[in-house]
Design a protein around this motif. Sequence first.
Motif, PDB file in Angstrom:
ATOM      1  N   ARG A  18       6.795   3.083   4.274  1.00  0.00           N
ATOM      2  CA  ARG A  18       6.049   1.825   4.233  1.00  0.00           C
ATOM      3  C   ARG A  18       6.843   0.721   3.528  1.00  0.00           C
ATOM      4  NH1 ARG A  18       0.989   1.107   5.144  1.00  0.00           N
ATOM      5  NH2 ARG A  18       0.546   3.308   4.941  1.00  0.00           N
ATOM      6  N   SER A  73      -4.624  -9.203  -4.209  1.00  0.00           N
ATOM      7  CA  SER A  73      -4.331  -9.764  -2.881  1.00  0.00           C
ATOM      8  C   SER A  73      -2.897  -9.442  -2.478  1.00  0.00           C
ATOM      9  CB  SER A  73      -4.598 -11.267  -2.834  1.00  0.00           C
ATOM     10  OG  SER A  73      -3.665 -11.985  -3.591  1.00  0.00           O
ATOM     11  N   LYS A  76      -3.017  -5.845  -1.357  1.00  0.00           N
ATOM     12  CA  LYS A  76      -3.728  -5.753  -0.080  1.00  0.00           C
ATOM     13  C   LYS A  76      -2.842  -6.240   1.072  1.00  0.00           C
ATOM     14  CE  LYS A  76      -7.917  -7.201   2.238  1.00  0.00           C
ATOM     15  NZ  LYS A  76      -9.102  -8.014   2.205  1.00  0.00           N
ATOM     16  N   ARG A  77      -2.166  -7.372   0.903  1.00  0.00           N
ATOM     17  CA  ARG A  77      -1.267  -7.889   1.954  1.00  0.00           C
ATOM     18  C   ARG A  77      -0.183  -6.865   2.278  1.00  0.00           C
ATOM     19  NH1 ARG A  77      -1.367 -12.396  -1.174  1.00  0.00           N
ATOM     20  NH2 ARG A  77       0.761 -12.025  -1.893  1.00  0.00           N
ATOM     21  N   TRP A  79      -0.211  -3.528   1.830  1.00  0.00           N
ATOM     22  CA  TRP A  79      -0.761  -2.357   2.508  1.00  0.00           C
ATOM     23  C   TRP A  79      -1.169  -2.686   3.938  1.00  0.00           C
ATOM     24  CZ3 TRP A  79      -0.916   2.712   1.512  1.00  0.00           C
ATOM     25  CH2 TRP A  79      -0.475   3.104   0.253  1.00  0.00           C
ATOM     26  N   GLU A  80      -1.794  -3.843   4.136  1.00  0.00           N
ATOM     27  CA  GLU A  80      -2.207  -4.223   5.486  1.00  0.00           C
ATOM     28  C   GLU A  80      -1.005  -4.419   6.401  1.00  0.00           C
ATOM     29  OE1 GLU A  80      -4.752  -7.583   4.861  1.00  0.00           O
ATOM     30  OE2 GLU A  80      -6.522  -6.316   4.601  1.00  0.00           O
ATOM     31  N   ARG A  81       0.046  -4.962   5.879  1.00  0.00           N
ATOM     32  CA  ARG A  81       1.266  -5.129   6.660  1.00  0.00           C
ATOM     33  C   ARG A  81       1.776  -3.769   7.133  1.00  0.00           C
ATOM     34  NH1 ARG A  81       7.099  -5.263   4.370  1.00  0.00           N
ATOM     35  NH2 ARG A  81       6.181  -3.300   3.798  1.00  0.00           N
ATOM     36  N   TYR A  83       0.043  -1.006   7.554  1.00  0.00           N
ATOM     37  CA  TYR A  83      -0.860  -0.433   8.551  1.00  0.00           C
ATOM     38  C   TYR A  83      -0.631  -1.058   9.921  1.00  0.00           C
ATOM     39  CZ  TYR A  83      -3.509   2.133   5.063  1.00  0.00           C
ATOM     40  OH  TYR A  83      -3.879   3.002   4.083  1.00  0.00           O
ATOM     41  N   ARG A  84      -0.443  -2.370   9.973  1.00  0.00           N
ATOM     42  CA  ARG A  84      -0.186  -3.032  11.256  1.00  0.00           C
ATOM     43  C   ARG A  84       1.117  -2.572  11.869  1.00  0.00           C
ATOM     44  NH1 ARG A  84      -2.233  -7.405   8.472  1.00  0.00           N
ATOM     45  NH2 ARG A  84      -0.151  -8.204   8.068  1.00  0.00           N
ATOM     46  N   ALA A  87       0.854   1.149  13.000  1.00  0.00           N
ATOM     47  CA  ALA A  87      -0.284   1.497  13.870  1.00  0.00           C
ATOM     48  C   ALA A  87       0.176   1.859  15.267  1.00  0.00           C
ATOM     49  CB  ALA A  87      -1.270   0.338  13.910  1.00  0.00           C
TER      50      ALA A  87
END
Length: 87
Positions: A18, A73, A76-77, A79-81, A83-84, A87
């Motif tokens: 990641r 934040s 979160k940014r 981790w979300e990056r 996951y995208r 994916a």
Amino acid sequence: MERARRDLKDPTLVGSERGRLYIYSVDDKMVGWEDVEIHAIEAVGRGEDIERERWVGTGHVGHMSDDKEWYWSAIKRFWERGYRENA
């Protein structure tokens, strides 16, 4: 500190597809921001995907208590990056 620095470079101890998020402060008296930047540059050199969040005005690990919204934040940014992208 030198052992921690060395261990953080060892992918068998701290590995992630990641990437890494470096959250640090220029006002940290325990870990110099320059050392964090060098460590991040070395990680990029090893092919790691990194992000940096440099803070001003907080001491060592004081970022969350100073501005918890900014701190979470950033995480979160990151981790979300991941996951995208995975994916």
